[in-house]
Design a protein around this motif. Structure first.
Motif, PDB file in Angstrom:
ATOM      1  N   UNK A 205     -60.553 -20.708 -73.958  1.00  0.00           N
ATOM      2  CA  UNK A 205     -60.113 -21.749 -75.364  1.00  0.00           C
ATOM      3  C   UNK A 205     -60.581 -23.442 -75.761  1.00  0.00           C
ATOM      4  N   UNK A 206     -60.852 -23.192 -76.674  1.00  0.00           N
ATOM      5  CA  UNK A 206     -61.960 -24.986 -77.260  1.00  0.00           C
ATOM      6  C   UNK A 206     -60.420 -25.127 -78.270  1.00  0.00           C
ATOM      7  N   UNK A 207     -60.811 -26.510 -78.738  1.00  0.00           N
ATOM      8  CA  UNK A 207     -59.692 -27.338 -79.803  1.00  0.00           C
ATOM      9  C   UNK A 207     -60.048 -26.565 -81.633  1.00  0.00           C
ATOM     10  N   UNK A 208     -59.947 -26.870 -81.797  1.00  0.00           N
ATOM     11  CA  UNK A 208     -59.826 -26.890 -83.932  1.00  0.00           C
ATOM     12  C   UNK A 208     -61.050 -27.378 -83.794  1.00  0.00           C
ATOM     13  N   UNK A 209     -61.813 -27.138 -84.288  1.00  0.00           N
ATOM     14  CA  UNK A 209     -63.416 -27.654 -84.841  1.00  0.00           C
ATOM     15  C   UNK A 209     -63.761 -27.796 -85.982  1.00  0.00           C
ATOM     16  N   UNK A 210     -64.510 -28.656 -87.320  1.00  0.00           N
ATOM     17  CA  UNK A 210     -64.459 -28.372 -88.522  1.00  0.00           C
ATOM     18  C   UNK A 210     -66.058 -28.133 -88.644  1.00  0.00           C
ATOM     19  N   UNK A 211     -66.930 -27.282 -90.054  1.00  0.00           N
ATOM     20  CA  UNK A 211     -68.289 -27.623 -90.242  1.00  0.00           C
ATOM     21  C   UNK A 211     -68.091 -27.192 -91.956  1.00  0.00           C
ATOM     22  N   UNK A 212     -69.237 -26.949 -92.261  1.00  0.00           N
ATOM     23  CA  UNK A 212     -69.613 -26.693 -93.588  1.00  0.00           C
ATOM     24  C   UNK A 212     -70.384 -25.599 -93.814  1.00  0.00           C
ATOM     25  N   UNK A 213     -70.201 -24.217 -94.591  1.00  0.00           N
ATOM     26  CA  UNK A 213     -70.893 -23.346 -94.956  1.00  0.00           C
ATOM     27  C   UNK A 213     -70.486 -23.730 -96.544  1.00  0.00           C
ATOM     28  N   UNK A 214     -71.965 -22.619 -97.261  1.00  0.00           N
ATOM     29  CA  UNK A 214     -71.946 -22.982 -98.646  1.00  0.00           C
ATOM     30  C   UNK A 214     -70.956 -23.260 -99.054  1.00  0.00           C
ATOM     31  N   UNK A 215     -70.650 -24.624 -99.461  1.00  0.00           N
ATOM     32  CA  UNK A 215     -69.590 -25.357-100.264  1.00  0.00           C
ATOM     33  C   UNK A 215     -68.222 -25.045 -99.946  1.00  0.00           C
ATOM     34  N   UNK A 216     -68.282 -23.833 -98.528  1.00  0.00           N
ATOM     35  CA  UNK A 216     -66.914 -24.199 -98.255  1.00  0.00           C
ATOM     36  C   UNK A 216     -65.959 -24.831 -96.575  1.00  0.00           C
ATOM     37  N   UNK A 217     -65.152 -25.217 -96.736  1.00  0.00           N
ATOM     38  CA  UNK A 217     -64.811 -25.504 -95.343  1.00  0.00           C
ATOM     39  C   UNK A 217     -64.782 -24.568 -94.160  1.00  0.00           C
ATOM     40  N   UNK A 218     -64.876 -24.762 -92.841  1.00  0.00           N
ATOM     41  CA  UNK A 218     -64.526 -23.967 -91.846  1.00  0.00           C
ATOM     42  C   UNK A 218     -63.504 -24.676 -90.548  1.00  0.00           C
ATOM     43  N   UNK A 219     -62.299 -24.129 -90.339  1.00  0.00           N
ATOM     44  CA  UNK A 219     -62.250 -24.732 -88.842  1.00  0.00           C
ATOM     45  C   UNK A 219     -61.934 -23.650 -87.967  1.00  0.00           C
ATOM     46  N   UNK A 220     -62.394 -23.638 -86.741  1.00  0.00           N
ATOM     47  CA  UNK A 220     -62.857 -22.719 -85.731  1.00  0.00           C
ATOM     48  C   UNK A 220     -61.994 -23.071 -84.833  1.00  0.00           C
ATOM     49  N   UNK A 232     -62.866 -21.251 -96.174  1.00  0.00           N
ATOM     50  CA  UNK A 232     -62.449 -21.005 -97.777  1.00  0.00           C
ATOM     51  C   UNK A 232     -62.536 -22.039 -98.674  1.00  0.00           C
ATOM     52  N   UNK A 233     -62.849 -22.830 -99.849  1.00  0.00           N
ATOM     53  CA  UNK A 233     -62.771 -23.231-100.214  1.00  0.00           C
ATOM     54  C   UNK A 233     -61.324 -24.695-100.371  1.00  0.00           C
ATOM     55  N   UNK A 234     -60.371 -24.295 -99.599  1.00  0.00           N
ATOM     56  CA  UNK A 234     -59.383 -25.551 -99.389  1.00  0.00           C
ATOM     57  C   UNK A 234     -59.757 -26.878 -98.763  1.00  0.00           C
ATOM     58  N   UNK A 235     -58.881 -27.644 -98.785  1.00  0.00           N
ATOM     59  CA  UNK A 235     -59.890 -29.156 -98.598  1.00  0.00           C
ATOM     60  C   UNK A 235     -59.349 -29.694 -96.634  1.00  0.00           C
ATOM     61  N   UNK A 236     -59.911 -29.873 -96.081  1.00  0.00           N
ATOM     62  CA  UNK A 236     -60.843 -29.916 -94.631  1.00  0.00           C
ATOM     63  C   UNK A 236     -58.993 -30.202 -93.644  1.00  0.00           C
ATOM     64  N   UNK A 237     -58.112 -31.266 -94.489  1.00  0.00           N
ATOM     65  CA  UNK A 237     -56.869 -30.908 -94.428  1.00  0.00           C
ATOM     66  C   UNK A 237     -56.212 -29.805 -94.109  1.00  0.00           C
ATOM     67  N   UNK A 238     -56.463 -29.234 -94.761  1.00  0.00           N
ATOM     68  CA  UNK A 238     -55.064 -28.113 -95.286  1.00  0.00           C
ATOM     69  C   UNK A 238     -55.525 -27.151 -94.949  1.00  0.00           C
ATOM     70  N   UNK A 239     -56.981 -26.882 -94.867  1.00  0.00           N
ATOM     71  CA  UNK A 239     -57.494 -25.843 -94.265  1.00  0.00           C
ATOM     72  C   UNK A 239     -56.803 -26.258 -92.671  1.00  0.00           C
ATOM     73  N   UNK A 240     -57.225 -27.264 -92.017  1.00  0.00           N
ATOM     74  CA  UNK A 240     -56.529 -27.379 -90.808  1.00  0.00           C
ATOM     75  C   UNK A 240     -55.276 -26.924 -89.827  1.00  0.00           C
TER      76      UNK A 240
END
Length: 252
Positions: A205-220, A232-240
């Protein structure tokens, strides 16, 4: 026709198949949106193969390799293609006693940060029209999720995947180099295509982290035996917030 291999699709793109095969593939690509996406992805590939093998040349037995190169086609001579280049590069690696696919994939992993890079490349091809025509009845969605559950050892439900402002459109299994990746695709009313993807992982288990790919936001994140990502293209805070909601439901 059977699902075509990447090698056949590359030959199709390079104009190196006969007319009958091309006609069959043209028809299959027209009828299969997923196959069409694969072709688009391969056609836009610009992986720097040359750079990947430059470092290996420094370790090569030069006399033997030079003899092979003297007899091989060059870019100025007929017979040179992407398939020839891949084959020649693999042959060179075998000459120095290295397994080509493992070394190249290790290099590629360093460039794309593993599976998330592949998903990002794939999602960059999506537009709302890719998803808006897909059926969304409960029976179809449950059947698709059963396929995902059976392949990855999960227990997903449509309730777990219900997201505010986004409609679940399709759940499917993808595969890269023998590694299964599940993709649950949503259509967000404001931001377009949104995907929750999962594959097996041994990182715990690992905590939520952020990155950007192809102008999209990623939470993993990782959860015991699985790695997850929401892209997706959602804002980072909403995606989290969405990722946290999914994670809480998975652990309920």
């Amino acid at each position: 026709m059977n699902t075509p291999s990447d090698e056949l699709l590359v030959a199709y793109l390079d104009g190196e198949i006969d007319r009958e095969q091309r006609t069959l593939l043209d028809s299959a690509i027209t009828d299969d949106p997923l196959l069409s996406l694969r072709v688009q992805w391969l056609s836009r590939s610009n992986l720097p193969f040359k750079n990947a093998y430059d470092e290996l040349a420094l370790q090569a037995p030069l006399d033997r390799l030079q003899a092979r190169l003297d007899a091989a086609p060059s870019p100025a001579r007929p017979g040179f293609s992407r398939r020839w280049f891949m084959g020649a590069a693999a042959a060179g690696l075998l000459a120095v006693g290295v397994t080509a696919d493992r070394l190249f994939l290790a290099w590629q992993s360093g460039q794309s940060h593993s599976w998330r890079g592949l998903v990002g490349d794939y999602m960059a091809l999506y537009v709302p029209q890719t998803l808006d025509h897909l059926p969304t009845d409960e029976a179809s969605q449950r059947a698709q999720l059963r396929t995902v559950d059976a392949r990855l050892g999960l227990n997903l439900s449509t309730a777990t995947l219900k997201l505010p402002g986004a409609e679940l459109k399709r759940s499917q299994m993808l595969e890269y180099d023998g590694v299964p990746i599940a993709q649950m695709t949503f259509l967000d009313a404001r931001h377009g295509a949104l995907a929750l993807c999962v594959t097996r992982s041994n990182k715990g288990s690992q905590p939520l982290a952020h990155e950007r790919r192809h102008d999209m936001n990623v939470v993993y994140w990782s959860e015991r035996e699985h790695a997850w990502m929401l892209i997706g293209h959602n804002p980072p805070a909403q995606l989290e917030e969405l990722a946290q909601l999914i994670r809480e439901r998975l652990n309920a």
